[in-house]
Write a protein that holds these residues in place. Structure first.
Motif, short mmCIF file in Angstrom:
data_model
loop_
_atom_site.label_atom_id
_atom_site.label_comp_id
_atom_site.label_asym_id
_atom_site.label_seq_id
_atom_site.Cartn_x
_atom_site.Cartn_y
_atom_site.Cartn_z
N LEU A 128 49.44 40.82 82.68
CA LEU A 128 48.32 41.38 82.20
C LEU A 128 49.04 42.61 81.38
CD1 LEU A 128 45.93 41.70 85.21
CD2 LEU A 128 45.90 40.02 83.39
N THR A 129 48.10 43.23 80.42
CA THR A 129 48.49 44.47 79.80
C THR A 129 47.47 45.40 79.82
OG1 THR A 129 49.95 43.07 78.21
CG2 THR A 129 49.31 45.34 77.45
N GLY A 130 47.96 46.69 79.95
CA GLY A 130 47.08 47.74 80.20
C GLY A 130 47.12 48.63 79.02
N ASN A 131 46.00 49.21 78.54
CA ASN A 131 45.97 50.21 77.48
C ASN A 131 45.36 51.50 78.05
OD1 ASN A 131 43.91 51.66 75.33
ND2 ASN A 131 45.17 50.23 74.11
N ASN A 132 45.96 52.45 77.55
CA ASN A 132 45.89 53.85 78.26
C ASN A 132 44.48 54.53 78.01
OD1 ASN A 132 48.25 54.07 79.20
ND2 ASN A 132 49.04 55.23 77.71
N GLY A 133 43.62 53.65 77.14
CA GLY A 133 42.35 54.40 76.70
C GLY A 133 42.44 55.52 75.94
N THR A 134 41.28 56.33 75.59
CA THR A 134 41.57 57.66 74.66
C THR A 134 41.33 58.77 75.56
OG1 THR A 134 39.25 57.22 73.97
CG2 THR A 134 40.92 56.46 72.81
N TRP A 135 42.09 59.90 75.02
CA TRP A 135 41.97 61.37 75.89
C TRP A 135 41.78 62.28 74.84
CZ3 TRP A 135 42.82 61.23 81.31
CH2 TRP A 135 43.15 59.90 81.90
N SER A 136 41.30 63.43 75.43
CA SER A 136 41.26 64.56 74.54
C SER A 136 42.18 65.67 75.43
CB SER A 136 40.01 65.40 74.43
OG SER A 136 39.25 65.63 75.73
N GLY A 137 42.47 66.84 74.77
CA GLY A 137 43.21 67.64 75.48
C GLY A 137 44.77 67.55 75.14
N SER A 138 45.21 66.79 74.30
CA SER A 138 46.55 66.50 73.79
C SER A 138 47.58 66.21 74.90
CB SER A 138 46.89 67.84 73.08
OG SER A 138 46.14 68.01 71.88
N PRO A 139 47.38 64.93 75.63
CA PRO A 139 48.24 64.77 76.52
C PRO A 139 49.88 64.80 76.33
CG PRO A 139 46.47 63.28 77.03
CD PRO A 139 46.40 64.14 75.73
N THR A 140 50.56 65.15 76.97
CA THR A 140 52.37 64.96 76.58
C THR A 140 52.82 64.02 77.34
OG1 THR A 140 52.53 66.74 78.06
CG2 THR A 140 52.17 67.50 75.64
N ASP A 141 52.31 63.35 78.37
CA ASP A 141 52.92 62.52 79.09
C ASP A 141 51.73 61.69 79.91
OD1 ASP A 141 55.15 61.59 80.54
OD2 ASP A 141 54.19 62.63 82.60
N TYR A 142 52.28 60.39 80.12
CA TYR A 142 51.29 59.54 80.88
C TYR A 142 52.03 58.82 81.79
CZ TYR A 142 48.11 59.68 76.73
OH TYR A 142 47.30 60.20 75.70
N VAL A 158 45.59 55.40 84.76
CA VAL A 158 46.47 56.14 83.94
C VAL A 158 46.41 57.60 84.25
CG1 VAL A 158 46.78 56.82 81.63
CG2 VAL A 158 46.17 54.59 82.17
N GLY A 159 47.64 58.24 84.52
CA GLY A 159 47.51 59.71 84.67
C GLY A 159 47.97 60.39 83.41
N ALA A 160 47.20 61.08 82.76
CA ALA A 160 47.37 61.79 81.61
C ALA A 160 47.56 63.38 81.93
CB ALA A 160 46.64 61.77 80.54
N ALA A 161 48.99 63.96 81.47
CA ALA A 161 49.02 65.33 81.74
C ALA A 161 49.48 65.98 80.32
CB ALA A 161 50.27 65.31 82.72
N ASN A 162 48.99 67.27 80.61
CA ASN A 162 49.62 68.49 79.40
C ASN A 162 49.91 69.82 80.18
OD1 ASN A 162 47.29 69.90 80.28
ND2 ASN A 162 46.11 69.31 78.35
N ALA A 163 50.22 70.91 79.67
CA ALA A 163 50.88 72.25 80.42
C ALA A 163 49.75 72.72 81.24
CB ALA A 163 51.28 72.95 79.20
#
Length: 282
Positions: free
Chosen positions: A61-75, A115-120
């Motif tokens: 299986l292949t996962g796609n991160n989806g779309t995010w706002s807030g300019s993530p810098t790390d997944y 998916v965990g998306a992170a920014n500052a």
């Protein structure tokens, strides 16, 4: 009044005015500084993660991160095993990254891609809808029945036709479809859609069927499903905040694609079409 007294009053008045101006300027500086330091926010998921692939032991299986706002810098990606209804999930040991090969432990369960998306400013976690229930690997031992397709691309005609035995110039056809509930309303939050694939005057077994609502964002996109021996594939849809697209929507339009595994999605014997189902306010 003497001149010395007038001079003294004039001096005191000017000093007071200067002091008030300095105080006001300082106050405005503090206010402006406070406004400029508006805090930012952690990423926000605007379209959930998705999964593609065949829900069968041994398949990847292949996962796609989806779309995010807030300019993530790390997944950070990981896979979770859930019960057959998509609940009681737990992390699968070592299953990180955007791909996962299903094992015998997954049979009878579903999986989710998280998916965990992170920014500052923080980290936000979002999960895909559950996959279809994982089935055991096909017991079809690679008995390569080398049935060469005829010049028309059909190794046989009528009955149940394995997709592997069909070649160009024959093409797959999505010729029947049903949706449940039969009346889709603005309040419908989940639905089941069934699509029949045929070719060479028979029902095609093993064709991979992909379906998404158009425009995107109305319903989560389920995994591709293979047609059974009766030529039907069943897909489950969960409504997203984008459905209905307006208070005047009358049709739910879906893009449907059927293909043979290994073929180019734009070539080979694949087919694509748009279908629609009536929508009411309810």
């Amino acid at each position: 009044m003497s001149r010395s007294i007038k001079r003294r009053r004039t001096f005191l008045g000017a000093a007071a005015a200067i002091g008030a101006t300095l105080a006001l300027t300082a106050g405005l500086g503090v206010f402006a500084g406070t406004g400029a330091a508006a805090p930012m926010a952690a990423p926000t998921n605007t379209s959930p993660p998705t999964i593609t692939g065949t829900p069968q032991a041994g398949q990847k299986l292949t996962g796609n991160n989806g779309t995010w706002s807030g300019s993530p810098t790390d997944y950070n990606d990981n896979w979770r095993r859930c019960d057959k209804s998509g609940g009681s999930c737990s992390d699968i040991s070592g299953a990180t990254g955007n791909t996962y090969t299903l094992t015998s432990a997954d049979i009878g369960n579903t999986v989710r891609f998280q998916v965990g998306a992170a920014n500052a400013d923080g980290r936000t976690v979002a999960s895909s809808v559950p996959s279809a229930v994982i089935t055991a690997a096909s017991a079809t031992t690679t008995t390569t029945t080398t049935t060469s397709p005829a010049s028309n691309g059909c190794a046989k005609t009528g009955g149940t036709i394995p997709v592997a035995s069909i070649s160009p110039p024959a093409r797959l056809t999505v010729d029947q479809m049903h949706v449940s509930p039969s009346t889709v309303t603005y309040g419908t939050r989940s639905l089941t859609a069934r699509f029949h694939v045929s070719a060479c005057s028979g029902s095609v077994e093993g064709a991979l069927v992909y379906v998404t609502a158009v425009p995107y964002g109305q319903f989560a996109v389920p995994n591709e499903e293979a047609t059974g021996s009766d030529g039907w594939a069943t897909l489950q849809f969960t409504a997203l905040p984008g459905f209905p697209v307006s208070n005047k929507q009358q049709l739910l339009v879906m893009f449907v694609r059927a293909r043979k595994q290994g073929d180019s999605i734009l070539g080979g014997i694949s087919t694509r079409r748009l279908v629609s189902f009536h929508v009411t306010r309810g």
